[in-house]
Design a protein around this motif. Sequence first.
Motif, PDB file in Angstrom:
ATOM      1  N   GLY A  73      37.562  27.765  17.928  1.00  0.00           N
ATOM      2  CA  GLY A  73      39.011  27.664  18.065  1.00  0.00           C
ATOM      3  C   GLY A  73      39.446  26.376  18.731  1.00  0.00           C
ATOM      4  N   SER A  74      40.747  26.298  18.984  1.00  0.00           N
ATOM      5  CA  SER A  74      41.340  25.082  19.549  1.00  0.00           C
ATOM      6  C   SER A  74      42.254  25.420  20.719  1.00  0.00           C
ATOM      7  CB  SER A  74      42.166  24.353  18.486  1.00  0.00           C
ATOM      8  OG  SER A  74      41.376  23.938  17.396  1.00  0.00           O
ATOM      9  N   ARG A 131      45.082  23.044  23.486  1.00  0.00           N
ATOM     10  CA  ARG A 131      45.597  21.754  23.903  1.00  0.00           C
ATOM     11  C   ARG A 131      45.986  21.838  25.377  1.00  0.00           C
ATOM     12  NH1 ARG A 131      50.869  18.225  22.057  1.00  0.00           N
ATOM     13  NH2 ARG A 131      51.936  19.847  23.269  1.00  0.00           N
ATOM     14  N   ARG A 180      35.333  16.062  18.534  1.00  0.00           N
ATOM     15  CA  ARG A 180      35.953  17.393  18.686  1.00  0.00           C
ATOM     16  C   ARG A 180      37.203  17.328  19.576  1.00  0.00           C
ATOM     17  NH1 ARG A 180      33.384  21.364  21.289  1.00  0.00           N
ATOM     18  NH2 ARG A 180      32.206  19.969  22.669  1.00  0.00           N
ATOM     19  N   PHE A 181      37.180  16.482  20.580  1.00  0.00           N
ATOM     20  CA  PHE A 181      38.291  16.375  21.524  1.00  0.00           C
ATOM     21  C   PHE A 181      39.032  15.057  21.291  1.00  0.00           C
ATOM     22  CE2 PHE A 181      36.462  19.108  25.248  1.00  0.00           C
ATOM     23  CZ  PHE A 181      36.205  20.135  24.347  1.00  0.00           C
ATOM     24  N   GLN A 212      43.501  17.476  23.255  1.00  0.00           N
ATOM     25  CA  GLN A 212      43.372  18.384  22.124  1.00  0.00           C
ATOM     26  C   GLN A 212      41.895  18.708  21.942  1.00  0.00           C
ATOM     27  OE1 GLN A 212      45.783  19.851  20.100  1.00  0.00           O
ATOM     28  NE2 GLN A 212      44.044  21.007  19.283  1.00  0.00           N
ATOM     29  N   MET A 213      41.567  19.977  22.033  1.00  0.00           N
ATOM     30  CA  MET A 213      40.180  20.411  21.948  1.00  0.00           C
ATOM     31  C   MET A 213      40.009  21.284  20.715  1.00  0.00           C
ATOM     32  SD  MET A 213      39.451  21.285  25.967  1.00  0.00           S
ATOM     33  CE  MET A 213      40.523  22.705  25.962  1.00  0.00           C
ATOM     34  N   ASN A 214      39.207  20.814  19.784  1.00  0.00           N
ATOM     35  CA  ASN A 214      38.932  21.547  18.554  1.00  0.00           C
ATOM     36  C   ASN A 214      37.454  21.933  18.497  1.00  0.00           C
ATOM     37  OD1 ASN A 214      41.621  21.081  17.734  1.00  0.00           O
ATOM     38  ND2 ASN A 214      41.051  19.153  16.741  1.00  0.00           N
ATOM     39  N   SER A 215      37.147  22.851  17.620  1.00  0.00           N
ATOM     40  CA  SER A 215      35.760  23.296  17.428  1.00  0.00           C
ATOM     41  C   SER A 215      35.113  23.629  18.767  1.00  0.00           C
ATOM     42  CB  SER A 215      34.949  22.212  16.695  1.00  0.00           C
ATOM     43  OG  SER A 215      35.529  21.910  15.453  1.00  0.00           O
ATOM     44  N   LEU A 216      35.806  24.391  19.549  1.00  0.00           N
ATOM     45  CA  LEU A 216      35.316  24.702  20.894  1.00  0.00           C
ATOM     46  C   LEU A 216      34.041  25.527  20.847  1.00  0.00           C
ATOM     47  CD1 LEU A 216      38.743  25.307  22.583  1.00  0.00           C
ATOM     48  CD2 LEU A 216      36.999  23.739  23.427  1.00  0.00           C
TER      49      LEU A 216
END
Length: 125
Positions: A15-16, A18, A66-67, A81-85
């Motif tokens: 998940g993501s 912010r 990812r970030f 923004q943090m993706n693919s946590l």
Amino acid sequence: VQLQASGGGLVQAGGSLRLSCAASGRTFSSYVMGWFRQAPGKEREFVTAIRWRGGSTVYADSVKGRFTISRDDAKNTVYLQMNSLKPEDTAVYYCAAGSRMILSTMNRANLYDYWGQGTLVTVSS
């Protein structure tokens, strides 16, 4: 000077989220804004940083791709923004500000002068 971090929470792996860091109390145009994190039982580690003027960025290898760090001049706010946590991203995330760094030292926590209170990010597997 105040740095107010927000946006943390519980998210599933993949998940993501912010995070936001609202800065106040002075002009930050000459500053570097950084994000650090500290997981339970571990030392604080560098995540990413951005030079407010010019927008140069640095990322830890563990978050590259990812970030994304960004800034909003009008709001005096820096975002993460943090993706693919991943579960290993679980930590308290801190924003920080400093004016003594060059690009190669933006990852050094001891050079940051101001710190926010931290916001908890929990990534479940």
